[in-house]
Design an enzyme around this catalytic site. Structure first.
Site, mmCIF file in Angstrom:
data_model
loop_
_atom_site.group_PDB
_atom_site.id
_atom_site.type_symbol
_atom_site.label_atom_id
_atom_site.label_comp_id
_atom_site.label_asym_id
_atom_site.label_seq_id
_atom_site.Cartn_x
_atom_site.Cartn_y
_atom_site.Cartn_z
ATOM 1 N N ARG A 99 16.355 -15.580 -19.391
ATOM 2 C CA ARG A 99 15.960 -16.049 -20.724
ATOM 3 C C ARG A 99 17.057 -15.661 -21.714
ATOM 4 O O ARG A 99 17.378 -14.480 -21.851
ATOM 5 C CB ARG A 99 14.622 -15.413 -21.118
ATOM 6 C CG ARG A 99 14.220 -15.699 -22.547
ATOM 7 C CD ARG A 99 12.821 -15.170 -22.880
ATOM 8 N NE ARG A 99 12.519 -15.477 -24.258
ATOM 9 C CZ ARG A 99 12.382 -14.561 -25.226
ATOM 10 N NH1 ARG A 99 12.464 -13.269 -24.973
ATOM 11 N NH2 ARG A 99 12.132 -14.948 -26.456
ATOM 12 N N HIS A 104 16.188 -17.154 -31.933
ATOM 13 C CA HIS A 104 15.962 -15.713 -31.829
ATOM 14 C C HIS A 104 16.644 -15.074 -33.045
ATOM 15 O O HIS A 104 17.603 -14.342 -32.928
ATOM 16 C CB HIS A 104 16.506 -15.179 -30.503
ATOM 17 C CG HIS A 104 15.911 -13.870 -30.066
ATOM 18 N ND1 HIS A 104 15.308 -13.676 -28.834
ATOM 19 C CD2 HIS A 104 15.832 -12.672 -30.688
ATOM 20 C CE1 HIS A 104 14.905 -12.421 -28.718
ATOM 21 N NE2 HIS A 104 15.211 -11.783 -29.836
ATOM 22 N N GLU A 121 9.185 -14.350 -31.356
ATOM 23 C CA GLU A 121 8.525 -13.408 -32.264
ATOM 24 C C GLU A 121 8.575 -13.849 -33.726
ATOM 25 O O GLU A 121 9.176 -13.171 -34.575
ATOM 26 C CB GLU A 121 9.114 -12.004 -32.112
ATOM 27 C CG GLU A 121 8.999 -11.468 -30.692
ATOM 28 C CD GLU A 121 9.344 -9.986 -30.571
ATOM 29 O OE1 GLU A 121 9.746 -9.379 -31.571
ATOM 30 O OE2 GLU A 121 9.185 -9.441 -29.467
ATOM 31 N N ASN A 142 5.461 -10.965 -25.610
ATOM 32 C CA ASN A 142 6.379 -9.819 -25.619
ATOM 33 C C ASN A 142 5.552 -8.581 -25.921
ATOM 34 O O ASN A 142 4.824 -8.555 -26.917
ATOM 35 C CB ASN A 142 7.451 -9.985 -26.701
ATOM 36 C CG ASN A 142 8.356 -11.185 -26.467
ATOM 37 O OD1 ASN A 142 8.237 -11.874 -25.453
ATOM 38 N ND2 ASN A 142 9.260 -11.428 -27.386
ATOM 39 N N TYR A 195 5.562 -4.157 -25.932
ATOM 40 C CA TYR A 195 6.247 -2.866 -25.758
ATOM 41 C C TYR A 195 5.300 -1.675 -25.843
ATOM 42 O O TYR A 195 5.405 -0.741 -25.078
ATOM 43 C CB TYR A 195 7.359 -2.712 -26.810
ATOM 44 C CG TYR A 195 8.501 -3.685 -26.563
ATOM 45 C CD1 TYR A 195 9.539 -3.343 -25.710
ATOM 46 C CD2 TYR A 195 8.510 -4.953 -27.125
ATOM 47 C CE1 TYR A 195 10.576 -4.234 -25.435
ATOM 48 C CE2 TYR A 195 9.534 -5.845 -26.856
ATOM 49 C CZ TYR A 195 10.557 -5.485 -26.016
ATOM 50 O OH TYR A 195 11.572 -6.369 -25.730
ATOM 51 N N GLU A 215 9.165 -10.621 -22.694
ATOM 52 C CA GLU A 215 9.892 -9.374 -22.963
ATOM 53 C C GLU A 215 8.998 -8.191 -22.660
ATOM 54 O O GLU A 215 7.824 -8.177 -23.061
ATOM 55 C CB GLU A 215 10.319 -9.245 -24.435
ATOM 56 C CG GLU A 215 11.482 -10.102 -24.822
ATOM 57 C CD GLU A 215 11.904 -9.899 -26.276
ATOM 58 O OE1 GLU A 215 11.674 -8.800 -26.837
ATOM 59 O OE2 GLU A 215 12.456 -10.851 -26.840
HETATM 60 C C1 FCB Z 1 11.948 -7.506 -29.668
HETATM 61 C C2 FCB Z 1 13.066 -8.512 -29.855
HETATM 62 C C3 FCB Z 1 14.263 -8.261 -28.985
HETATM 63 C C4 FCB Z 1 14.561 -6.780 -28.873
HETATM 64 C C5 FCB Z 1 13.331 -6.011 -28.471
HETATM 65 C C6 FCB Z 1 13.560 -4.539 -28.274
HETATM 66 O O1 FCB Z 1 11.176 -7.450 -30.814
HETATM 67 O O2 FCB Z 1 12.604 -9.810 -29.604
HETATM 68 O O3 FCB Z 1 15.348 -8.990 -29.490
HETATM 69 O O4 FCB Z 1 15.127 -6.323 -30.029
HETATM 70 O O5 FCB Z 1 12.334 -6.205 -29.440
#
Ligand code: FCB
Length: 480
Positions: A86, A130, A175, A304, A306, A381
């Site tokens: 990607r 992006h 995002e 995405n 985290y 992500e």
């Molecule tokens: C996300 C972004 C990516 C990167 C990660 C850590 O929010 O899409 O570009 O910065 O975080």
């Protein structure tokens, strides 16, 4: 796998056939060549060159020079057994002012990249946006203006026509929450504006831009274009089960998630969001027909993830502003949610200070798939920054990153076993790169980059992930 799962371990560790194993990057974070072949500045060039905006004044001028090294980078991806990659297309590289005809040299770069990928058996997944808006479009008003959505649709048509013979999987936006609310609300991202109304207008015009781009991609290659959008859906947890904390969670869900999911998948902006933000705007910028344009069916949804987001009501004596994990600012990126407080989630923090919580991904996937059962999901992500060190022998051992990815893949596996239709996983990121306002200080790569020589060295997580990708199963971290 749950403790009571009766299936044998060997079967249970297997991912569905055809599961995509990928890694993700973004143009401004890796390409460099900022002024080559007709590229003009994006908002991130302007922002990063503005003193005080990015850690130690770092910029993407050279980044990790992927523009000149893409062939070696694709070879490395093939060595790592990836089945998908990607990347994002830089708008100011293919249509420098955001208007008019495409620059062929810019398109040629992506043609060559995609041809290399296809020759290596790696499926390209292209993101159209992006975060690198051509600066000229920001000068003309940026995402708070409807014209930017229309420009984005026209840009999508150019790219779709030029590359749609080679690329079938498209992501319109990455995002959009960050673009709207960090770019125009808290100002920690480019263009650095701090106006909550502009942020809400931007959110709508991003949604509209997605809809227009989806139409353009499909009409360029009706038989094969598959269209997606990548959202950083917030997995929101109220601090306690009190009515006040649940109300805080509802507000953040509205302006963090449903501001996109509503028009994309439910046919309208949520009533509660309109009520929460009524003191700021009457949303008259949403015109008749917009939600129909935005809500055309998606082929898949990119998620995405985290870390989770823990919220409560503000109580007396609480410090403001608070750390919501999205960077320090006096200005909130959460319009209509002034009475919400943010808390550190439990779990070991990564180098970003984000708590490691794989269960959040499990909960997010199962909730989204229960709500939208016919919509295939892709994790576009997931990953972690750690303070990696190069050993005396030149190798980089990153057991924390392996543990992070292993834990999250186990969560994905469990969600799939419980019925979530997840089609692939993209590690963020393939290589260390420019981490926005943090510059080069945070390393997310499975591949280490020496920022002096620009040499690439796969970390132990890359070798471990290659085994996962090749076997299509969850390899034990001890086997790294
Ligand atoms: C996300 C972004 C990516 C990167 C990660 C850590 O929010 O899409 O570009 O910065 O975080």
């Amino acid at each position: 796998m749950t403790a009571t799962d009766p299936r044998p371990l060997t079967t249970v560790r297997q991912f569905p056939p055809g599961f995509l194993w990928g890694a993700a990057t973004a143009a401004y974070q890796i390409e460099g060549a900022a002024a080559e072949d007709g590229r003009t500045p994006s908002i991130w060039d302007t922002f990063s060159h503005t003193p005080g905006k990015v850690f130690e004044g770092h910029t993407g001028d050279v980044a990790i020079d992927h523009y000149h090294r893409f062939r070696d980078d694709v070879r490395m991806m093939a060595d790592l057994g990836l089945s998908a990659y990607r990347f994002s297309v830089s708008w100011p590289r293919v249509q420098p002012t955001g208007r008019g005809p495409a620059v062929q040299k810019g398109l040629d770069f992506y043609r060559r990249l995609v041809d290399e990928l296809l020759a290596a058996g790696i499926e390209p997944v292209a993101t159209l946006y992006h975060w690198d808006l051509p600066q000229e479009l920001e000068t003309a008003g940026g995402w708070p203006e409807r014209a930017t959505a229309e420009r984005f649709g026209a840009y999508a048509a150019l790219v779709g026509e030029a590359l749609g013979d080679r690329i079938t999987r498209w992501t319109t936006l990455n995002e959009p929450w960050c673009t709207a609310f960090l770019g125009y609300g808290s100002g920690v991202h480019a263009p650095g504006r701090t106006d909550p109304v502009a942020a809400l207008r931007a959110a709508h015009h991003l949604n509209l831009g997605h809809g227009l781009a989806a139409q353009a991609l499909r009409s360029a290659h009706p038989a094969q274009a598959k269209v997606s959008i990548s959202l950083n859906l917030h997995e929101i947890r109220p601090l306690t089960s009190s009515a006040e904390d649940r109300e805080a969670a509802r507000r953040i869900d509205a302006v963090g998630n449903r501001v996109f999911l509503g028009p994309l998948l439910d046919g309208a902006y949520p009533e509660d969001l309109l009520a929460d933000t009524a003191a700021l705007t009457d949303w008259a910028f949403v015109r008749d027909g917009d939600t129909a344009t935005i809500g055309r069916p998606l082929d898949s949804l990119g998620i995405n993830y985290y870390t989770p987001t823990v919220v409560s009501a503000v109580t007396e004596g609480m410090a403001k502003p608070q750390d919501d994990g999205h960077g320090a600012s006096e200005h909130s990126p959460w319009p209509g949610a002034d009475d919400v407080a943010f808390h550190r989630a439990p779990g070991e923090p990564t180098a970003m200070g984000w708590a490691v919580d794989p269960n959040g991904l499990y909960e997010l996937l199962t909730r989204v798939s229960a709500r939208y059962p016919d919509l295939p999901l892709l994790i576009t992500e997931n990953g972690a920054a750690y303070e990696d060190e190069v050993g005396a022998d030149g190798t980089v051992h990153d057991p924390d990153r392996i543990a992070y990815v292993h834990g999250h893949l186990a969560a994905v596996h469990r969600a799939v076993a419980d019925g979530a239709d997840v089609r692939g996983y993209f590690l963020w990121s393939l290589m260390d790169n420019f981490e926005w306002a943090y510059g080069y200080a945070k390393r997310f790569g499975a591949v280490h980059v020496d920022y002096t020589s620009l040499a690439r060295t796969p970390k132990s997580s890359a070798h471990w992930y290659a085994r996962v990708a090749r076997s299509n199963e969850l390899v034990d971290p001890a086997e790294s």
